[in-house]
Design a protein around this motif. Structure first.
Motif, PDB file in Angstrom:
ATOM      1  N   ASP A  92       0.813  -1.216   0.000  1.00 55.34           N
ATOM      2  CA  ASP A  92       0.000   0.000   0.000  1.00 55.34           C
ATOM      3  C   ASP A  92       0.844   1.263   0.000  1.00 55.34           C
ATOM      4  N   VAL A  93       1.876   1.244   0.807  1.00 53.34           N
ATOM      5  CA  VAL A  93       2.675   2.456   0.963  1.00 53.34           C
ATOM      6  C   VAL A  93       3.740   2.534  -0.136  1.00 53.34           C
ATOM      7  N   ILE A  94       3.811   3.693  -0.773  1.00 56.64           N
ATOM      8  CA  ILE A  94       4.848   3.899  -1.784  1.00 56.64           C
ATOM      9  C   ILE A  94       5.866   4.882  -1.213  1.00 56.64           C
ATOM     10  N   PRO A  95       7.105   4.458  -1.083  1.00 57.85           N
ATOM     11  CA  PRO A  95       8.089   5.347  -0.446  1.00 57.85           C
ATOM     12  C   PRO A  95       8.204   6.663  -1.212  1.00 57.85           C
ATOM     13  N   GLU A  96       8.483   7.696  -0.461  1.00 64.47           N
ATOM     14  CA  GLU A  96       8.582   9.077  -0.961  1.00 64.47           C
ATOM     15  C   GLU A  96       9.460   9.171  -2.223  1.00 64.47           C
ATOM     16  N   GLY A  97      10.657   8.682  -2.125  1.00 65.55           N
ATOM     17  CA  GLY A  97      11.636   8.916  -3.205  1.00 65.55           C
ATOM     18  C   GLY A  97      11.536   7.932  -4.360  1.00 65.55           C
ATOM     19  N   MET A  98      10.473   7.169  -4.402  1.00 66.28           N
ATOM     20  CA  MET A  98      10.365   6.110  -5.408  1.00 66.28           C
ATOM     21  C   MET A  98       9.919   6.703  -6.736  1.00 66.28           C
ATOM     22  N   ARG A  99      10.882   7.081  -7.541  1.00 66.60           N
ATOM     23  CA  ARG A  99      10.577   7.699  -8.821  1.00 66.60           C
ATOM     24  C   ARG A  99      11.762   7.508  -9.749  1.00 66.60           C
ATOM     25  N   VAL A 100      11.499   7.649 -11.023  1.00 65.60           N
ATOM     26  CA  VAL A 100      12.598   7.644 -11.991  1.00 65.60           C
ATOM     27  C   VAL A 100      12.697   9.045 -12.577  1.00 65.60           C
ATOM     28  N   ARG A 101      13.869   9.365 -13.060  1.00 62.79           N
ATOM     29  CA  ARG A 101      14.105  10.687 -13.596  1.00 62.79           C
ATOM     30  C   ARG A 101      13.403  10.859 -14.946  1.00 62.79           C
ATOM     31  N   VAL A 102      12.759  12.001 -15.139  1.00 63.34           N
ATOM     32  CA  VAL A 102      12.183  12.301 -16.451  1.00 63.34           C
ATOM     33  C   VAL A 102      12.964  13.450 -17.081  1.00 63.34           C
ATOM     34  N   HIS A 103      12.966  13.483 -18.394  1.00 60.41           N
ATOM     35  CA  HIS A 103      13.695  14.508 -19.134  1.00 60.41           C
ATOM     36  C   HIS A 103      12.717  15.352 -19.938  1.00 60.41           C
ATOM     37  N   ALA A 104      13.012  16.647 -20.043  1.00 59.80           N
ATOM     38  CA  ALA A 104      12.195  17.511 -20.892  1.00 59.80           C
ATOM     39  C   ALA A 104      12.338  17.056 -22.346  1.00 59.80           C
ATOM     40  N   VAL A 105      11.222  17.102 -23.056  1.00 64.26           N
ATOM     41  CA  VAL A 105      11.192  16.696 -24.466  1.00 64.26           C
ATOM     42  C   VAL A 105      10.509  17.792 -25.274  1.00 64.26           C
ATOM     43  N   VAL A 106      11.056  18.131 -26.412  1.00 68.14           N
ATOM     44  CA  VAL A 106      10.407  19.049 -27.343  1.00 68.14           C
ATOM     45  C   VAL A 106      10.417  18.407 -28.720  1.00 68.14           C
ATOM     46  N   GLU A 107       9.271  18.450 -29.370  1.00 65.58           N
ATOM     47  CA  GLU A 107       9.199  17.937 -30.738  1.00 65.58           C
ATOM     48  C   GLU A 107       9.211  19.149 -31.650  1.00 65.58           C
ATOM     49  N   LYS A 108      10.167  19.221 -32.529  1.00 67.23           N
ATOM     50  CA  LYS A 108      10.317  20.417 -33.355  1.00 67.23           C
ATOM     51  C   LYS A 108      10.994  20.030 -34.664  1.00 67.23           C
ATOM     52  N   ASP A 109      10.451  20.497 -35.758  1.00 64.29           N
ATOM     53  CA  ASP A 109      11.049  20.216 -37.069  1.00 64.29           C
ATOM     54  C   ASP A 109      11.229  18.719 -37.311  1.00 64.29           C
ATOM     55  N   ARG A 110      10.232  17.948 -36.957  1.00 65.02           N
ATOM     56  CA  ARG A 110      10.228  16.478 -37.144  1.00 65.02           C
ATOM     57  C   ARG A 110      11.248  15.742 -36.274  1.00 65.02           C
ATOM     58  N   TRP A 111      12.019  16.485 -35.485  1.00 67.05           N
ATOM     59  CA  TRP A 111      12.956  15.828 -34.590  1.00 67.05           C
ATOM     60  C   TRP A 111      12.414  15.856 -33.157  1.00 67.05           C
ATOM     61  N   VAL A 112      12.693  14.786 -32.402  1.00 69.24           N
ATOM     62  CA  VAL A 112      12.347  14.740 -30.982  1.00 69.24           C
ATOM     63  C   VAL A 112      13.620  15.060 -30.213  1.00 69.24           C
ATOM     64  N   TRP A 113      13.581  16.190 -29.489  1.00 70.21           N
ATOM     65  CA  TRP A 113      14.756  16.671 -28.762  1.00 70.21           C
ATOM     66  C   TRP A 113      14.595  16.385 -27.280  1.00 70.21           C
ATOM     67  N   VAL A 114      15.643  15.851 -26.670  1.00 73.61           N
ATOM     68  CA  VAL A 114      15.597  15.550 -25.237  1.00 73.61           C
ATOM     69  C   VAL A 114      16.686  16.347 -24.531  1.00 73.61           C
ATOM     70  N   TRP A 115      16.335  16.950 -23.423  1.00 75.51           N
ATOM     71  CA  TRP A 115      17.286  17.711 -22.600  1.00 75.51           C
ATOM     72  C   TRP A 115      17.940  16.770 -21.607  1.00 75.51           C
ATOM     73  N   MET A 116      19.254  16.665 -21.632  1.00 73.49           N
ATOM     74  CA  MET A 116      19.931  15.664 -20.808  1.00 73.49           C
ATOM     75  C   MET A 116      20.533  16.248 -19.526  1.00 73.49           C
ATOM     76  N   GLY A 117      20.349  17.537 -19.272  1.00 68.45           N
ATOM     77  CA  GLY A 117      21.021  18.137 -18.128  1.00 68.45           C
ATOM     78  C   GLY A 117      20.067  18.618 -17.036  1.00 68.45           C
ATOM     79  N   ASP A 118      20.468  19.675 -16.400  1.00 72.45           N
ATOM     80  CA  ASP A 118      19.721  20.287 -15.310  1.00 72.45           C
ATOM     81  C   ASP A 118      18.349  20.762 -15.817  1.00 72.45           C
ATOM     82  N   PRO A 119      17.245  20.181 -15.287  1.00 71.60           N
ATOM     83  CA  PRO A 119      15.907  20.517 -15.800  1.00 71.60           C
ATOM     84  C   PRO A 119      15.624  22.020 -15.754  1.00 71.60           C
ATOM     85  N   ALA A 120      16.196  22.703 -14.770  1.00 71.67           N
ATOM     86  CA  ALA A 120      15.907  24.129 -14.618  1.00 71.67           C
ATOM     87  C   ALA A 120      16.442  24.951 -15.791  1.00 71.67           C
ATOM     88  N   ARG A 121      17.368  24.377 -16.524  1.00 72.79           N
ATOM     89  CA  ARG A 121      17.988  25.134 -17.613  1.00 72.79           C
ATOM     90  C   ARG A 121      17.502  24.706 -18.999  1.00 72.79           C
TER      91      ARG A 121
END
Lengths: 357, 357, 357
Positions: free
Chosen positions: B87-116
């Protein structure tokens, strides 16, 4: 660890056809080789000094070779002589060239300090160019350190075990007769009588049993030169220390074999087999080379398995028995020279550079 | 060494079909990507935080993905939302997600600091979505470091050598005309006239000879944007610094190419080729992409051979010639940014973690 | 890291036919095994102490084995008893031998200190030699660390995910019923009711739904012993803590599985499947083993993918949930014993040597 101040066999002369670009690796250095128009073989490092593209993917232009990445062109002395769309060629823009000598059908390359490249150090392969002899040739690659192949050649006891059904079949004496082992210039001589030796499938001999005097030199950097002379049985009893020089053998077979280190775990092995023209025939020579090929595959399987065990248990050390006298003697010679070269490395490096400019 | 605070191309938009789970590796990080039901692409680390099973072997359940080892289910924001029989899901139980932008037929993924992750940093591919243009697409994998592919693209002299019988055939000027090289925002611009350039097999042009103005930007993290405009011969003499903006070219071909580092020794390369709809045809575009594919195999063979030599002789350093101005400029830019990121790593790490919770 | 003071399964008894020479690697040590003439299995290190050739390329001569590189002959106690053409055999010329016990159709080899090789430590495989049972056998290799396979066996939740269409199909309860986990001597016991469990394709059972009591011991060094007993539905409600001993099940299936570490990244897995002779048939047993083989390929794919991710991101650590109680318990047991062995290594080494001479 390799010896660098040595002549190594880079291949059979017939492998260097005019116009061909041949890539090789010797003592871990990539080489590109080709015949200059005057007929001699050129060997240079297989790495354009610009962006490290392989010159062996390049194009021969007369005696020069052009890198086909960005078009730099190198003369056969290693100097860059053309940079596309650039007039000035920097002073140090050159690749290293190696001294090459073609001798006894083998192409020998000097891998060390150019100033020390003395052709007199090259051993004489047995009768490769002698019209009285028929000679066949072959080669084989091993995924193993070259010194394991030295060991193999320095202890022919293994003929009775590794090759019990092939090369060793007719002569169980390989496994029982202790050879005499004597140091010679740059190597070791190993000789023994094989009493009551049978014949081999690749010779045509009148009797079934012989006393055979098998004597070989194993010399730097890893060249094996074996001559086996057949005499009537009882000759060994008469001349326990070897046949006198004036005693004509009934049949002679020879083999020359050169071990060339490619990398720490790859070795290439060039071998010949020969018989006196008046004894043998082209068909027998083909049979001899084929028999060598089969037997060397047996060595290859054993040595590569041995290499895997050595790599898996690097902390264990081998035993050296009375048995291993020749092996131990040559291992010591190698170790001494490798150590000397390591000490001289800095100095040689400087000489090298000076010589190269 | 990689830049992480960059948008990288993770593939062509059409490779991310609804319901498909796509596994990729970018700058050595395994990613799993899929389209959410609203149509946007989700990218998360391809590693369940429980026992490190790959989510790309998992099952899409709406916008969530379920690990098919022990059944953990993750929402598209990376949070674990279900643990079987717990029942209980620990607080930190998550995987990292990356920002994604689809532009000009390409799928771009940001691999660094999400804030930037600023989408304005994404370069514009040439006319990928412009109805006036016909665009074809392709991709190729290299077993080599991505910077060797940058080098390759930054020095098109190689067209006359690597591609002497393919892309470079009609225009020997690639090997002889020195381009102008200028720094631009986040990259380098390289421009030159190719005088008396022939046509290519994948264009339909009235004359055989042209003056072609070839100009490309090469920008972070490794995107090549080349436009080649054809004018009547003698145009180059009239406008040595490039054609004026109001001079209509007879024909234009473009290509956009993105270099995405997979690991230190693997790279993937996404490329397009295009022509104005009123000039070309679908058949010509197919020919163009096919010609690129053949030529890039020539690059791949050369670059992978170059990589092997570099790895074999890590102590040697390449020469940089006048010739290599663009290459050197971009290498310096990369080195500076890589160093900056290394310095900021600790801080970025902290930001990251904060952002992720 | 491996435990050495353990009995490991080296194979199925039927794999050691008279006259056969079997090469194995266990905890990174190469072994050669063969049946002595009296019928027992001999295990020695697969490395001639002379030049490290593998004895598994050798020749059996009665109870002795001869190295077929240079002909050294070793008795079944490891002592060298013959050196070709040499009379004196050095004192320490021997290879290490390992204690072997054949039990329950498995050949067990002790990999540690000979003085501690107590056969009573060998777990009992389930009914391998019991005439009331039909038993089938199989094996599979994994390119993964053995502890990932332990983890897999210690958490059968994965049956509902990895094996959702195979082993787990009939019993979704694997994914939902929390088992009871209790420490036992040298391991862990994991038991649960699978309520409303369907039948399997490899059993012949009168009803479609059952309450199945699935209970297994997982014991050192990595042996899994599962017995699944089927009762009429509602039995679980009556006996929530498990069926009483005198309640006769309608059907019983068993499986014994032994995880043997080959190297840090290779593991071999020996498994059986069985049914009471009066329930099953040879055909059903073949189906059962075939079903296991298919399912274990699913595990293999998942675990090898997991291993790759672990190797790619060595700095990340897994999460341990309530969920993972059995896994964590056995991991702790392993870690404690590995640490103890590391501490005792020096001492054991000495004992070893003493015992070996």
């Amino acid at each position: 660890m390799f010896l660098r101040n040595q002549w190594y066999v880079a291949g059979w002369a017939h492998q260097f056809e005019p116009g061909a670009i041949v890539a090789r690796k010797i003592v871990d250095e990539p080489l590109v080789l080709y015949r200059a128009e005057a007929g001699h073989v050129v060997a240079m490092e297989d790495r354009c000094c610009h962006r490290f593209a392989p010159l062996s993917r390049g194009r021969l232009e007369g005696d020069a070779i052009r890198c086909m990445y960005h078009g730099m062109k190198f003369a056969s002395d290693g100097r860059c002589v053309e940079i596309p769309a650039q007039d000035v060629i920097p002073e140090g823009m050159r690749v290293r060239v190696h001294a090459v000598v073609e001798k006894d059908r083998w192409v020998w390359v000097w891998m060390g300090d150019p100033a020390r490249a003395d052709p007199d150090l090259i051993p004489h392969a047995l009768y490769h160019d002698d019209p009285n002899w028929l000679i066949g040739t072959g080669q084989m690659g091993y995924d193993a350190n070259y010194q394991l192949i030295h060991d193999n050649l320095l202890d022919l006891t293994h003929l009775s075990f590794v090759h019990e059904n092939t090369l060793g079949r007719g002569s169980p004496a390989w496994g029982t007769a202790r050879p005499s082992v004597t140091p010679i210039d740059r190597g070791v001589r190993v000789s023994r009588w094989l009493r009551d030796r049978g014949t081999s499938p690749y010779v045509r001999m009148p009797q079934q049993k012989w006393d055979a005097w098998a004597s070989y030199d194993f010399v730097l950097p890893g060249v094996f030169l074996l001559r086996t002379a057949f005499y009537s049985t009882a000759t060994a009893s008469g001349f326990p220390d070897g046949p006198p020089g004036d005693l004509e053998p009934a049949y002679v077979i020879v083999t020359s074999q050169a071990v060339t280190p490619v990398s720490e775990r790859e070795t290439i092995y060039y071998y010949s087999g020969g018989q006196l023209r008046r004894h043998g025939s082209s068909a027998l020579i083909r049979d001899q080379i084929r028999a060598f090929g089969v037997a060397f595959l047996e060595d290859k399987a054993m040595i590569e398995a041995q290499q895997k065990i050595i790599d898996a248990t690097p902390d264990r050390s081998m035993m050296t028995l009375t048995f291993d006298r020749a092996t131990a003697m040559f291992r010591r010679l190698m170790a001494t020279l490798i150590e000397q070269e390591a000490k001289n490395r800095a100095r040689i490096g400087r000489v090298d550079l000076a010589a190269a400019q």
